[in-house]
Design a protein around this motif. Structure first.
Motif, PDB file in Angstrom:
ATOM      1  N   CYS A 148      11.371  -8.435 -22.566  1.00 13.63           N
ATOM      2  CA  CYS A 148      10.549  -8.618 -21.361  1.00 13.63           C
ATOM      3  C   CYS A 148      10.913  -9.909 -20.634  1.00 13.63           C
ATOM      4  O   CYS A 148      10.814  -9.983 -19.407  1.00 13.63           O
ATOM      5  CB  CYS A 148       9.068  -8.617 -21.714  1.00 13.63           C
ATOM      6  SG  CYS A 148       8.455  -7.003 -22.208  1.00 13.63           S
TER       7      CYS A 148
ATOM      8  N   CYS B 146       4.677  -5.870 -23.247  1.00 15.71           N
ATOM      9  CA  CYS B 146       5.012  -4.514 -23.725  1.00 15.71           C
ATOM     10  C   CYS B 146       4.346  -4.161 -25.053  1.00 15.71           C
ATOM     11  O   CYS B 146       4.552  -3.068 -25.577  1.00 15.71           O
ATOM     12  CB  CYS B 146       6.527  -4.352 -23.838  1.00 15.71           C
ATOM     13  SG  CYS B 146       7.230  -5.234 -25.234  1.00 15.71           S
TER      14      CYS B 146
ATOM     15  N   CYS C 277       3.828  -8.710 -28.106  1.00 18.11           N
ATOM     16  CA  CYS C 277       4.224  -9.149 -26.764  1.00 18.11           C
ATOM     17  C   CYS C 277       3.086  -8.888 -25.769  1.00 18.11           C
ATOM     18  O   CYS C 277       2.524  -7.803 -25.744  1.00 18.11           O
ATOM     19  CB  CYS C 277       5.492  -8.412 -26.331  1.00 18.11           C
ATOM     20  SG  CYS C 277       5.946  -8.717 -24.618  1.00 18.11           S
TER      21      CYS C 277
ATOM     22  N   CYS D 268       8.131 -10.992 -25.574  1.00 17.02           N
ATOM     23  CA  CYS D 268       9.333 -10.684 -26.352  1.00 17.02           C
ATOM     24  C   CYS D 268      10.606 -10.940 -25.526  1.00 17.02           C
ATOM     25  O   CYS D 268      10.546 -11.066 -24.303  1.00 17.02           O
ATOM     26  CB  CYS D 268       9.283  -9.239 -26.842  1.00 17.02           C
ATOM     27  SG  CYS D 268       9.664  -8.021 -25.580  1.00 17.02           S
TER      28      CYS D 268
HETATM   29 ZN   LIG Z   1       7.779  -7.279 -24.430  1.00 17.23          ZN
END
Ligand SMILES: [Zn+2]
Ligand SMILES: [Zn+2]
Length: 230
Positions: A63, A48, A45, A60
């Motif tokens: 998020c 994150c 991601c 992702c």
């Molecule tokens: Zn993420």
């Protein structure tokens, strides 16, 4: 040379391959195992750094659902294999000589634009038990090598909490409620928040939230190892 000599005087077994460790500076991990610690370069991601999301997804689902309080996570490797052995020997066996070689893994990243380094704190009780805060040791090296101010008493953990690893997602969040406070002025600063291991990210999210609420302009998280989530 000195490192090899010291190792000859204090021989130890490599926890990863059970062979004899050869270089004192990162012993008990042997050189062959140490060289297996590599940077994770697979899909992750963009915010994150959660690994193994689809090759075609940039961000992702967590998020996407809710933007985290940090702007991004810079992570070195996966929490697997030799890297786990090294981190555990540092944290639980107190082998502080591992700080240097582990910190070195983090020094290749570019921290341009950051105004300072903040370690994820331990509670007083945990600090006394362990004798040191591994995140502070990493933050100290980064601060020195990258010439960034170290803010070591700005983010404090004031609540004793159960280990996050034993808890579910929801419990992790309530466990950390009111656990961190900010002391001092961090207005308009871009801060690099350093932690050793990132699992679900609840701890760094909670710390980032407090830093942003106290006026920080941006928080970038730096971690050594990201746990593979399913
Ligand atoms: Zn993420
Ligand atoms: Zn080995």
């Amino acid at each position: 040379m000195l490192s090899r000599l010291l190792n000859l005087l204090y021989p130890s077994k490599c926890p990863s391959c059970k062979g004899l460790s050869d270089v004192f500076s990162h012993s008990p991990i042997c050189s062959s195992c140490w060289s297996k610690i590599t940077k994770y370069t697979g899909p992750s991601c963009k915010i994150c750094a959660k690994p193994f999301i689809s090759m075609y997804a940039e961000i992702c689902s967590e998020c996407l659902k809710k933007a985290p309080p940090f702007s991004k996570v810079i992570n070195y490797g996966l929490y697997e294999g030799v890297l786990v052995d090294a981190i555990n020997h540092l944290k639980f066996n107190g082998l502080k000589r591992l700080v240097k070689p582990l910190s070195r893994l983090l020094l290749n990243f570019d921290f341009q634009g950051m105004d300072g380094v903040v370690p994820v704190p331990l509670s007083k009780k945990r600090l006394i038990e362990r004798g040191f805060n591994q995140s502070l040791l990493f933050a100290q090296t980064i601060s020195k090598e990258k010439k960034l101010p170290l803010f070591m008493d700005i983010l404090l953990k004031v609540k004793e909490t159960a280990p996050q690893t034993c808890l579910s997602g929801k419990e992790r969040l309530s466990n950390l409620k009111n656990a961190f406070i900010i002391k001092g002025n961090i207005r308009n600063l871009r801060l690099l928040l350093v932690d050793d291991v990132m699992t679900t990210g609840t701890t760094v999210s909670e710390c980032s939230k407090q830093l942003i609420n106290a006026g920080a302009k941006e928080v970038v998280v730096l971690t050594l190892a990201r746990v593979r989530m399913v």
